[in-house]
Motif scaffolding. Structure first.
Motif, PDB file in Angstrom:
ATOM      1  N   THR A  56       0.858  -1.191   0.000  1.00 20.54           N
ATOM      2  CA  THR A  56       0.000   0.000   0.000  1.00 20.54           C
ATOM      3  C   THR A  56       0.885   1.228   0.000  1.00 20.54           C
ATOM      4  N   PHE A  57       0.686   2.074  -0.985  1.00 25.45           N
ATOM      5  CA  PHE A  57       1.592   3.198  -1.221  1.00 25.45           C
ATOM      6  C   PHE A  57       1.080   4.472  -0.556  1.00 25.45           C
ATOM      7  N   TYR A  58       2.022   5.292  -0.157  1.00 29.13           N
ATOM      8  CA  TYR A  58       1.693   6.653   0.295  1.00 29.13           C
ATOM      9  C   TYR A  58       2.903   7.513  -0.014  1.00 29.13           C
ATOM     10  N   ASN A  59       2.710   8.832  -0.017  1.00 27.33           N
ATOM     11  CA  ASN A  59       3.886   9.682  -0.190  1.00 27.33           C
ATOM     12  C   ASN A  59       3.899  10.810   0.831  1.00 27.33           C
ATOM     13  N   TYR A  60       5.085  11.398   0.934  1.00 30.81           N
ATOM     14  CA  TYR A  60       5.316  12.431   1.947  1.00 30.81           C
ATOM     15  C   TYR A  60       5.263  13.769   1.219  1.00 30.81           C
ATOM     16  N   ASN A  61       4.107  14.423   1.314  1.00 27.34           N
ATOM     17  CA  ASN A  61       3.913  15.609   0.487  1.00 27.34           C
ATOM     18  C   ASN A  61       3.264  16.740   1.272  1.00 27.34           C
ATOM     19  N   ILE A  62       3.262  17.906   0.664  1.00 24.63           N
ATOM     20  CA  ILE A  62       2.446  19.006   1.183  1.00 24.63           C
ATOM     21  C   ILE A  62       1.547  19.488   0.050  1.00 24.63           C
ATOM     22  N   ARG A  63       0.445  20.098   0.471  1.00 26.26           N
ATOM     23  CA  ARG A  63      -0.482  20.703  -0.494  1.00 26.26           C
ATOM     24  C   ARG A  63      -0.357  22.192  -0.430  1.00 26.26           C
ATOM     25  N   LEU A  64      -0.529  22.814  -1.540  1.00 27.65           N
ATOM     26  CA  LEU A  64      -0.541  24.267  -1.555  1.00 27.65           C
ATOM     27  C   LEU A  64      -1.684  24.726  -2.440  1.00 27.65           C
ATOM     28  N   GLU A  65      -2.513  25.585  -1.888  1.00 32.62           N
ATOM     29  CA  GLU A  65      -3.543  26.243  -2.684  1.00 32.62           C
ATOM     30  C   GLU A  65      -3.198  27.727  -2.626  1.00 32.62           C
ATOM     31  N   THR A  91      -4.972  35.392  -1.775  1.00 34.55           N
ATOM     32  CA  THR A  91      -3.965  35.045  -2.790  1.00 34.55           C
ATOM     33  C   THR A  91      -2.608  35.211  -2.115  1.00 34.55           C
ATOM     34  N   MET A  92      -1.844  34.151  -2.079  1.00 30.65           N
ATOM     35  CA  MET A  92      -0.537  34.223  -1.426  1.00 30.65           C
ATOM     36  C   MET A  92       0.444  35.001  -2.289  1.00 30.65           C
ATOM     37  N   SER A  93       1.315  35.758  -1.629  1.00 31.26           N
ATOM     38  CA  SER A  93       2.473  36.268  -2.360  1.00 31.26           C
ATOM     39  C   SER A  93       3.379  35.074  -2.658  1.00 31.26           C
ATOM     40  N   LEU A  94       4.278  35.234  -3.618  1.00 30.22           N
ATOM     41  CA  LEU A  94       5.180  34.126  -3.931  1.00 30.22           C
ATOM     42  C   LEU A  94       5.982  33.734  -2.694  1.00 30.22           C
ATOM     43  N   ALA A  97       3.977  31.610  -0.396  1.00 30.06           N
ATOM     44  CA  ALA A  97       3.853  30.245  -0.920  1.00 30.06           C
ATOM     45  C   ALA A  97       5.147  29.468  -0.704  1.00 30.06           C
ATOM     46  N   TRP A  98       6.269  30.087  -1.069  1.00 25.68           N
ATOM     47  CA  TRP A  98       7.557  29.389  -0.931  1.00 25.68           C
ATOM     48  C   TRP A  98       7.844  29.059   0.528  1.00 25.68           C
ATOM     49  N   ASP A  99       7.358  29.936   1.427  1.00 25.28           N
ATOM     50  CA  ASP A  99       7.594  29.690   2.859  1.00 25.28           C
ATOM     51  C   ASP A  99       7.035  28.350   3.319  1.00 25.28           C
ATOM     52  N   LYS A 100       5.952  27.912   2.669  1.00 22.58           N
ATOM     53  CA  LYS A 100       5.346  26.628   3.073  1.00 22.58           C
ATOM     54  C   LYS A 100       6.365  25.495   2.928  1.00 22.58           C
ATOM     55  N   LEU A 101       7.218  25.622   1.933  1.00 15.97           N
ATOM     56  CA  LEU A 101       8.255  24.599   1.760  1.00 15.97           C
ATOM     57  C   LEU A 101       9.484  24.923   2.608  1.00 15.97           C
ATOM     58  N   ARG A 102       9.840  26.211   2.641  1.00 16.24           N
ATOM     59  CA  ARG A 102      11.023  26.586   3.443  1.00 16.24           C
ATOM     60  C   ARG A 102      10.864  26.128   4.881  1.00 16.24           C
ATOM     61  N   GLN A 103       9.623  26.295   5.424  1.00 13.77           N
ATOM     62  CA  GLN A 103       9.394  25.923   6.824  1.00 13.77           C
ATOM     63  C   GLN A 103       9.617  24.433   7.053  1.00 13.77           C
ATOM     64  N   ARG A 104       9.553  23.659   5.978  1.00 12.74           N
ATOM     65  CA  ARG A 104       9.712  22.204   6.132  1.00 12.74           C
ATOM     66  C   ARG A 104      10.992  21.722   5.450  1.00 12.74           C
ATOM     67  N   ALA A 105      11.934  22.639   5.340  1.00  9.03           N
ATOM     68  CA  ALA A 105      13.150  22.316   4.578  1.00  9.03           C
ATOM     69  C   ALA A 105      13.861  21.086   5.127  1.00  9.03           C
ATOM     70  N   PRO A 123      -0.638  37.488 -13.361  1.00  5.30           N
ATOM     71  CA  PRO A 123       0.101  37.261 -14.616  1.00  5.30           C
ATOM     72  C   PRO A 123       0.594  35.813 -14.687  1.00  5.30           C
ATOM     73  N   PHE A 124       0.872  35.357 -15.893  1.00  8.24           N
ATOM     74  CA  PHE A 124       1.322  33.968 -16.055  1.00  8.24           C
ATOM     75  C   PHE A 124       2.623  33.711 -15.297  1.00  8.24           C
ATOM     76  N   ASP A 125       3.470  34.765 -15.217  1.00 11.37           N
ATOM     77  CA  ASP A 125       4.750  34.502 -14.550  1.00 11.37           C
ATOM     78  C   ASP A 125       4.605  34.339 -13.042  1.00 11.37           C
ATOM     79  N   TYR A 126       3.420  34.634 -12.491  1.00 11.10           N
ATOM     80  CA  TYR A 126       3.182  34.255 -11.080  1.00 11.10           C
ATOM     81  C   TYR A 126       3.342  32.735 -10.943  1.00 11.10           C
TER      82      TYR A 126
END
Ligand code: SF4
Length: 367
Positions: A56-65, A91-94, A97-105, A123-126
């Protein structure tokens, strides 16, 4: 079991499966109509064990909306807020959003799963910067991002083809697509519950294109609202047909409708029995999709655990900070540690296997 299958009127379906023959629409309907849920589950479990044994598979992930601002108005959605500035809209600033991963570095995460509302003003570059920033923080992290509905929206909003959007996102770090936005493929239902977002043909075409470009994906099905059994099986057959062409789907993921805080709140949530049956029938009909996943946030933890004997071989991930289902009334935890998921699987009598997004076994010890 044979006598039970005969009594349930499912012996011919069992024989078809034994001979490796495919089930058709009528077979799928009979599996939904059969009063013997355990017989259906037994058949699905047999197919599951042929493919994966007890693993039975699972993965170690985070979600970001990153934003819940959305121009669409899907009746079942409790997450979207129509305009920036509406109560609850964000709407998160970039950097946020990045902090969600940085906090779990320091955590051995392998995936960030990103889905958003359809924001009319970013904009698309967001989005390209969002991906690039995550890769700068963790070059090895897998970015599973943007549903086919979002890809179609970007193409229309920014004046690009669907393929160009995919290629630009891939250049920025996109690794795979999630399966969200499929809802129900049948026009009758889709027109009623999700009339103003990309239709079935385009959803499937975007996955077809992604697969051609080497991007794997999943396919979902939102069940338990106004769809019929026939429409459920039709949905599974359409996913199966595309998979015959491309082999790009990794998992079929039934998603339970949750009725709180949305325009379909008068409907009841699907029962545990219905949830188990949907997953079982998916395993039996979608014979060419390697994995059937129970999204424990939506099914509830106990039902997800039981589903491991009803065709399911994947319990999604540790998730963390899930918003979409919790805004629709889900009472499940917002996260589980790898240890908790492993305990859930082990106590169901199955063997936990941590995987990455592409189903490679992850070698590090679970935390
Ligand atoms: S389901 Fe997605 S597209 Fe539909 S309203 Fe909600 S966020 Fe928007």
């Amino acid at each position: 079991m044979l006598s039970r299958l005969i009594a349930a009127g499912l012996a011919d379906i069992a024989e078809k499966l034994e001979r490796g023959e495919r089930l058709d629409l009528a077979d799928g309907r009979r599996l939904f109509d059969s009063p013997d849920l355990l017989a259906v589950g037994w058949l699905a479990n047999r197919e599951r064990e042929k493919r994966h044994g007890g693993r039975t598979f699972y993965n170690y992930n985070i979600r970001l909306e990153a934003t819940n601002v959305c121009v669409a108005s899907c009746l079942f959605c409790s997450f979207a807020r129509l305009k920036p500035g509406d109560p609850g809209a964000y709407t998160m600033s970039l950097d946020q959003a990045w902090d969600k991963l940085r906090q779990r570095a320091r955590q051995p995460l392998t995936e960030v799963h990103i889905v958003n509302g359809l924001h009319p003003d970013l904009p698309f570059d967001y989005y390209t910067e969002l991906l690039r920033g995550f890769k700068r923080i963790r070059p090895d992290i897998h970015l599973k991002a943007f549903t086919a509905v979002e890809i179609a929206f970007f193409a229309d909003l920014y004046g690009m083809s669907d393929e160009r959007v995919l290629r630009e996102l891939m250049a920025a770090g996109l690794d795979s697509l999630p399966g969200g936005g499929a809802e129900i493929f049948a026009d009758r239902v889709r027109r009623k519950i999700a009339h103003d977002k990309c239709g079935t043909e385009r959803y499937l075409e975007i996955h077809r294109t992604a697969h051609r470009l080497g991007v794997r994906s999943n396919v979902t099905m939102l069940y338990g609202h106004i769809e019929t059994a026939e429409e459920r099986v039709d949905h599974m057959l359409r996913a199966r047909a595309l998979q015959d062409e491309t082999r790009g789907f990794q998992a079929f993921i039934p998603l339970a409708f949750h009725p709180d805080n949305n325009q379909m709140r008068k409907l009841p949530a699907p029962s545990a029995a219905d949830t188990l049956r949907v997953h079982a029938v998916a395993r039996l009909v979608c014979d060419n999709v390697p994995h059937v996943k129970a999204f424990w946030i939506a099914t509830g933890v106990e039902v997800a655990q039981t589903s491991l004997w009803f065709g399911v071989d994947d319990l999604d991930g540790t998730v963390q900070e899930e918003k979409i289902y919790h805004m629709a009334g889900a009472r499940t935890p917002e996260a589980m540690t790898p240890r908790e998921i492993e305990r859930l699987i082990t106590t169901a009598g199955r063997e936990p296997v941590e995987r990455d997004t592409l189903y490679n076994v992850v070698a590090h010890a679970a935390m």
